[in-house]
Motif scaffolding. Structure first.
Motif, PDB file in Angstrom:
ATOM      1  N   SER A 144      64.912  28.455  26.294  1.00 27.07           N
ATOM      2  CA  SER A 144      64.057  28.463  24.986  1.00 27.07           C
ATOM      3  C   SER A 144      64.046  26.844  24.799  1.00 27.07           C
ATOM      4  O   SER A 144      63.008  26.225  24.196  1.00 27.07           O
ATOM      5  N   GLU A 145      65.307  26.123  24.722  1.00 27.81           N
ATOM      6  CA  GLU A 145      65.228  24.561  24.427  1.00 27.81           C
ATOM      7  C   GLU A 145      64.533  24.055  25.354  1.00 27.81           C
ATOM      8  O   GLU A 145      63.955  22.770  25.179  1.00 27.81           O
ATOM      9  N   LEU A 146      64.657  24.448  26.825  1.00 28.37           N
ATOM     10  CA  LEU A 146      63.992  23.687  27.794  1.00 28.37           C
ATOM     11  C   LEU A 146      62.429  23.944  27.844  1.00 28.37           C
ATOM     12  O   LEU A 146      61.499  22.793  27.919  1.00 28.37           O
ATOM     13  N   ALA A 147      61.967  24.856  27.171  1.00 29.91           N
ATOM     14  CA  ALA A 147      60.592  25.234  27.203  1.00 29.91           C
ATOM     15  C   ALA A 147      60.074  24.456  26.032  1.00 29.91           C
ATOM     16  O   ALA A 147      59.008  23.678  26.139  1.00 29.91           O
ATOM     17  N   LEU A 205      57.386  28.742  31.785  1.00 28.35           N
ATOM     18  CA  LEU A 205      58.829  28.078  32.071  1.00 28.35           C
ATOM     19  C   LEU A 205      59.548  29.140  33.162  1.00 28.35           C
ATOM     20  O   LEU A 205      60.085  28.839  34.047  1.00 28.35           O
ATOM     21  N   SER A 206      59.464  30.262  32.747  1.00 25.94           N
ATOM     22  CA  SER A 206      59.945  31.444  33.632  1.00 25.94           C
ATOM     23  C   SER A 206      59.425  31.364  34.907  1.00 25.94           C
ATOM     24  O   SER A 206      60.319  31.603  35.845  1.00 25.94           O
ATOM     25  N   HIS A 207      58.058  31.327  35.022  1.00 24.23           N
ATOM     26  CA  HIS A 207      57.421  31.139  36.119  1.00 24.23           C
ATOM     27  C   HIS A 207      57.861  29.996  37.224  1.00 24.23           C
ATOM     28  O   HIS A 207      58.082  29.934  38.377  1.00 24.23           O
ATOM     29  N   THR A 208      57.927  28.918  36.635  1.00 25.97           N
ATOM     30  CA  THR A 208      58.297  27.555  37.162  1.00 25.97           C
ATOM     31  C   THR A 208      59.805  27.478  37.415  1.00 25.97           C
ATOM     32  O   THR A 208      60.004  27.084  38.512  1.00 25.97           O
ATOM     33  N   THR A 209      60.660  28.027  36.693  1.00 27.00           N
ATOM     34  CA  THR A 209      61.886  27.913  37.157  1.00 27.00           C
ATOM     35  C   THR A 209      62.118  29.203  38.475  1.00 27.00           C
ATOM     36  O   THR A 209      63.077  28.698  39.098  1.00 27.00           O
TER      37      THR A 209
END
Length: 157
Positions: free
Chosen positions: A62-65, A75-79
């Motif tokens: 959540s912080e990274l997003a 972000l989930s798809h990217t990670t």
């Protein structure tokens, strides 16, 4: 509802259109450089860079997003893509089982170290050197005010 919309005057419209053009062209220029030189998108770089600056090279998703200005879904798809390349791994947060941590691997750190000089050179070329120190300070103040008017980022959307 009965009030008439106050339209932009000529100066306001010119300023707005110049900013809109920059909002589109600057990210595209940075993305093109990163794709050409390193094979990654600007968003992927933001994710890797954010992790590289975090304590222990680890952040809650959540912080990274929020840092990368993207949704949790994006972000989930990217990670997931970055994990397949061995640059990131995800793990449950031991302090909060509802949260997931993203961790930069040693290979991910190496990718940041390899990519950062070219990216910084492009940022310097298209942004830093195009402005005076006074203009950069003014733009930072302007961006802070506009971001404040927009309100906090919504990483969970």
């Amino acid at each position: 509802m009965g009030e008439e919309t106050p339209w932009l005057d000529e100066e306001e419209q010119q300023t707005w259109l110049a900013m809109v053009s920059m909002f589109v062209r600057l990210p595209a220029a940075l993305d093109a450089q990163l794709q050409r030189d390193s094979g990654i998108s600007h968003f992927e770089y933001q994710v890797l860079a954010g992790l590289s600056m975090a304590p222990g090279r680890t952040m809650r998703m959540s912080e990274l997003a929020e840092f990368a200005e993207g949704s949790l879904s994006r972000l989930s798809h990217t990670t997931s893509r970055l994990a397949k390349k061995g640059w990131v791994r995800r793990a449950p947060d031991p302090q909060d089982g509802r949260s997931t941590l993203a961790c930069l691997t040693d290979a991910g750190w190496a990718k940041v170290v390899e990519t950062a000089p070219g990216h910084v050179a492009e940022v310097r070329r298209v942004f830093v050197e195009a402005l005076t120190a006074t203009q950069r300070r003014q733009l930072r103040e302007i961006a802070t005010r506009v971001n404040g008017a927009i309100g906090p980022g919504k990483a969970c959307s």
